[in-house]
Design an enzyme around this catalytic site. Structure first.
Site, mmCIF file in Angstrom:
data_model
loop_
_atom_site.group_PDB
_atom_site.id
_atom_site.type_symbol
_atom_site.label_atom_id
_atom_site.label_comp_id
_atom_site.label_asym_id
_atom_site.label_seq_id
_atom_site.Cartn_x
_atom_site.Cartn_y
_atom_site.Cartn_z
ATOM 1 N N HIS A 75 79.172 62.991 -25.624
ATOM 2 C CA HIS A 75 78.507 61.765 -25.183
ATOM 3 C C HIS A 75 78.351 61.794 -23.662
ATOM 4 O O HIS A 75 79.340 61.992 -22.937
ATOM 5 C CB HIS A 75 79.313 60.540 -25.617
ATOM 6 C CG HIS A 75 79.250 60.314 -27.102
ATOM 7 N ND1 HIS A 75 80.323 59.917 -27.863
ATOM 8 C CD2 HIS A 75 78.203 60.446 -27.976
ATOM 9 C CE1 HIS A 75 79.944 59.798 -29.142
ATOM 10 N NE2 HIS A 75 78.666 60.119 -29.226
ATOM 11 N N ARG A 107 78.099 59.799 -21.153
ATOM 12 C CA ARG A 107 78.830 58.979 -20.182
ATOM 13 C C ARG A 107 80.323 59.275 -20.133
ATOM 14 O O ARG A 107 81.034 58.713 -19.294
ATOM 15 C CB ARG A 107 78.636 57.507 -20.537
ATOM 16 C CG ARG A 107 79.186 57.132 -21.902
ATOM 17 C CD ARG A 107 78.680 55.771 -22.327
ATOM 18 N NE ARG A 107 79.069 55.426 -23.683
ATOM 19 C CZ ARG A 107 78.507 54.432 -24.364
ATOM 20 N NH1 ARG A 107 77.544 53.722 -23.811
ATOM 21 N NH2 ARG A 107 78.901 54.161 -25.586
ATOM 22 N N ARG A 129 74.546 57.666 -23.503
ATOM 23 C CA ARG A 129 75.452 58.279 -24.483
ATOM 24 C C ARG A 129 74.818 59.466 -25.226
ATOM 25 O O ARG A 129 75.469 60.465 -25.505
ATOM 26 C CB ARG A 129 75.840 57.183 -25.480
ATOM 27 C CG ARG A 129 76.517 57.630 -26.754
ATOM 28 C CD ARG A 129 76.791 56.398 -27.619
ATOM 29 N NE ARG A 129 77.199 56.735 -28.976
ATOM 30 C CZ ARG A 129 78.465 56.746 -29.392
ATOM 31 N NH1 ARG A 129 79.449 56.496 -28.556
ATOM 32 N NH2 ARG A 129 78.747 57.029 -30.643
ATOM 33 N N ASN A 189 77.135 62.812 -32.066
ATOM 34 C CA ASN A 189 78.287 62.621 -32.953
ATOM 35 C C ASN A 189 77.952 61.807 -34.208
ATOM 36 O O ASN A 189 78.819 61.291 -34.890
ATOM 37 C CB ASN A 189 79.447 61.971 -32.196
ATOM 38 C CG ASN A 189 80.799 62.409 -32.750
ATOM 39 O OD1 ASN A 189 80.928 63.517 -33.300
ATOM 40 N ND2 ASN A 189 81.805 61.541 -32.644
ATOM 41 N N ARG A 190 76.668 61.719 -34.495
ATOM 42 C CA ARG A 190 76.192 61.172 -35.779
ATOM 43 C C ARG A 190 75.236 62.172 -36.435
ATOM 44 O O ARG A 190 74.664 61.878 -37.466
ATOM 45 C CB ARG A 190 75.417 59.850 -35.564
ATOM 46 C CG ARG A 190 76.231 58.726 -34.966
ATOM 47 C CD ARG A 190 77.340 58.238 -35.896
ATOM 48 N NE ARG A 190 78.086 57.139 -35.290
ATOM 49 C CZ ARG A 190 79.100 57.304 -34.440
ATOM 50 N NH1 ARG A 190 79.509 58.518 -34.125
ATOM 51 N NH2 ARG A 190 79.721 56.254 -33.922
ATOM 52 N N HIS A 221 86.644 63.052 -26.450
ATOM 53 C CA HIS A 221 85.782 61.892 -26.206
ATOM 54 C C HIS A 221 86.535 60.901 -25.339
ATOM 55 O O HIS A 221 87.722 61.041 -25.087
ATOM 56 C CB HIS A 221 85.415 61.208 -27.536
ATOM 57 C CG HIS A 221 84.356 61.921 -28.328
ATOM 58 N ND1 HIS A 221 83.061 61.475 -28.407
ATOM 59 C CD2 HIS A 221 84.404 63.050 -29.078
ATOM 60 C CE1 HIS A 221 82.348 62.285 -29.173
ATOM 61 N NE2 HIS A 221 83.143 63.260 -29.602
ATOM 62 N N SER A 222 85.846 59.825 -24.942
ATOM 63 C CA SER A 222 86.506 58.687 -24.341
ATOM 64 C C SER A 222 85.685 57.455 -24.743
ATOM 65 O O SER A 222 84.518 57.603 -25.118
ATOM 66 C CB SER A 222 86.589 58.845 -22.812
ATOM 67 O OG SER A 222 85.298 58.798 -22.229
ATOM 68 N N GLU A 242 90.363 60.653 -28.028
ATOM 69 C CA GLU A 242 89.661 59.642 -27.214
ATOM 70 C C GLU A 242 90.528 59.405 -25.983
ATOM 71 O O GLU A 242 91.588 58.772 -26.064
ATOM 72 C CB GLU A 242 89.529 58.323 -27.991
ATOM 73 C CG GLU A 242 88.589 58.383 -29.169
ATOM 74 C CD GLU A 242 87.136 58.145 -28.794
ATOM 75 O OE1 GLU A 242 86.838 57.905 -27.597
ATOM 76 O OE2 GLU A 242 86.294 58.210 -29.700
HETATM 77 O O1 0X9 Z 1 81.846 56.742 -32.143
HETATM 78 C C1 0X9 Z 1 82.160 57.885 -31.806
HETATM 79 O O2 0X9 Z 1 81.391 58.833 -31.899
HETATM 80 C C2 0X9 Z 1 83.567 58.136 -31.261
HETATM 81 N N1 0X9 Z 1 83.928 57.143 -30.293
HETATM 82 S S1 0X9 Z 1 83.185 57.102 -28.837
HETATM 83 O O3 0X9 Z 1 83.613 55.917 -28.140
HETATM 84 N N2 0X9 Z 1 83.657 58.337 -27.980
HETATM 85 O O4 0X9 Z 1 81.784 57.171 -29.036
HETATM 86 C C3 0X9 Z 1 84.574 58.055 -32.381
HETATM 87 C C4 0X9 Z 1 84.238 58.808 -33.583
HETATM 88 C C5 0X9 Z 1 85.335 58.700 -34.566
HETATM 89 N N3 0X9 Z 1 84.859 58.763 -35.891
HETATM 90 C C6 0X9 Z 1 84.800 57.687 -36.720
HETATM 91 N N4 0X9 Z 1 85.293 56.552 -36.369
HETATM 92 N N5 0X9 Z 1 84.254 57.874 -37.867
HETATM 93 ZN ZN ZN Z 2 82.301 59.823 -27.461
#
Ligand code: 0X9
Ligand code: ZN
Length: 366
Positions: free
Chosen positions: A90, A92, A164, A180-181, A235-236, A311
């Site tokens: 991400h 940021r 992001r 991350n999706r 991540h953070s 994180e």
């Molecule tokens: O949302 C994300 O991709 C991650 N957090 S962030 O604040 N760095 O964007 C966490 C991903 C963890 N995975 C799930 N919660 N499924």
């Molecule tokens: Zn992240």
């Protein structure tokens, strides 16, 4: 120089790094730009050529090289287990690639102190996945250690700094896919969006993005060669260590093992040298929120024995900084992260010695 002295110097230089070259010094007083990261990696490869290999694993949408550094102890043994770490997925989350650079520095420059971590394991590190998103997030006014609330952005400068996604501008109303999706497991589930103007846009299809494709390839290669044991994605922000699953409300088959390994990191941090150590929580990702298409789930699904999202902290003591820790905290935050990751890695290495690795490669939830 006598011949003997020359030969001894040459030997030392090959095993510890080349004293004739200027070794790059890792600075923790500011965030490196993409170019500085690349330069730092090249400097290490020149100075420590017997223990470091750089590989361009792909290109970002805007054509930046995505470069991994493979760190070994230089003994030439093939087929060691691997810990694979990536950071900066991400844009940021600046502290994450800074932490990855410190890990690299510890393993390469501080090799003597950490050599047991490289006895049976090689480490592969991709310090900056989202090179374009990060570069964009730095393109505003210069960073001034201000706390930025990325949930309610009111200035253009903060819009930059809170970016992001990647910077793919092809075919959509808005720019960028949330990397991350975009991975192939549980794609589209939970907190994930099909709308290109949202922060969690998952892309038109699985692995539509060059950056997620590049990470996928490394992960698959490591699984195919049966070397990939631990995948760690930095991540953070939120002081959490997350593990599968994240795309549905199910615990990983070996969640107890994940917990034990992660807890070793948490304990090391709280017993470390810091006045205000971070208070990490270890939970399955779905307990944070359900979201499919993450690299963490994907790595576990394809065969990594252990897969964790770290994180990094969002605050220190009473100071909340979210995604943008002030520069005077960089040093202590990256040191703390290393203390945790080193302890987790030590546990993993004990648990998965080189001959035991096939145990867990079966029967995973899909
Ligand atoms: O949302 C994300 O991709 C991650 N957090 S962030 O604040 N760095 O964007 C966490 C991903 C963890 N995975 C799930 N919660 N499924
Ligand atoms: Zn992240």
């Amino acid at each position: 120089m006598s011949l003997q002295l020359f030969l001894v110097t040459l030997l030392i230089s090959r095993s510890l790094g080349n004293p004739f070259c200027t070794r790059p010094k890792y600075q923790t007083n500011d965030y490196y730009t993409y170019e500085e990261i690349q330069e730092y990696l090249k400097g290490l490869a020149d100075s420590y050529s017997s223990r470091v290999i750089l590989t361009d694993i792909g290109k970002s949408f805007e054509n930046r090289n995505l470069t991994t550094i493979t760190i070994s102890n230089g003994d030439g043994r093939k087929g060691k287990n691997v810990i694979f770490i990536d950071a900066g997925m991400h844009g940021r989350e600046w502290i994450t690639h800074t932490a990855a650079l410190n890990i690299i520095d510890q393993l390469v420059v501080n090799f003597k102190k950490n050599m047991e971590l490289l006895e049976d394991y090689d480490w592969v590190i991709l310090p900056l996945v989202n090179a374009d998103g990060y570069t964009y997030s730095r393109s505003g006014k210069v960073f001034t250690d201000e706390a930025i609330d990325c949930r309610s952005v009111t200035t253009l400068d903060h819009e930059f700094k809170c970016w992001r996604k990647n910077r793919n501008s092809k075919g959509n109303v808005c720019i960028g896919t949330d990397l991350n999706r975009n991975f192939g497991h549980g794609w589209g589930k939970g907190r994930s969006s099909t709308l290109s103007c949202t922060e969690t846009y998952n892309g038109p299809y699985k692995f539509s993005e060059p950056e997620s494709q590049a990470v996928q390839k490394v992960l698959l290669d490591l699984v195919k060669s049966r070397r990939g044991i631990l995948y760690l994605t930095l991540h953070s922000a939120g002081s959490k260590i997350l593990y599968p699953w994240g795309s549905e409300r199910i615990d990983a088959e070996n969640y107890k093992e994940h917990l034990e390994m992660a807890q070793a990191g948490v304990d090391a941090i709280s017993n470390g040298k810091f006045k205000f150590p971070s208070n990490y929580k270890t939970i399955p990702s779905y307990k944070l929120y359900v979201a499919g298409g993450s690299s963490n789930d994907y790595a576990y699904k394809i065969g990594f024995a252990l897969s964790m999202t770290w994180e990094l902290p969002e605050k220190r003591g009473n100071l909340s900084f979210g995604f943008h820790p002030p520069t005077n905290l960089i040093k202590e935050l990256v040191e703390e992260t290393w203390i945790g990751i080193r302890a987790t890695a030590q546990k993993v290495i004990q648990k998965y010695p080189i001959q035991k690795k096939s145990i867990k490669m079966v029967n995973k939830n899909s």
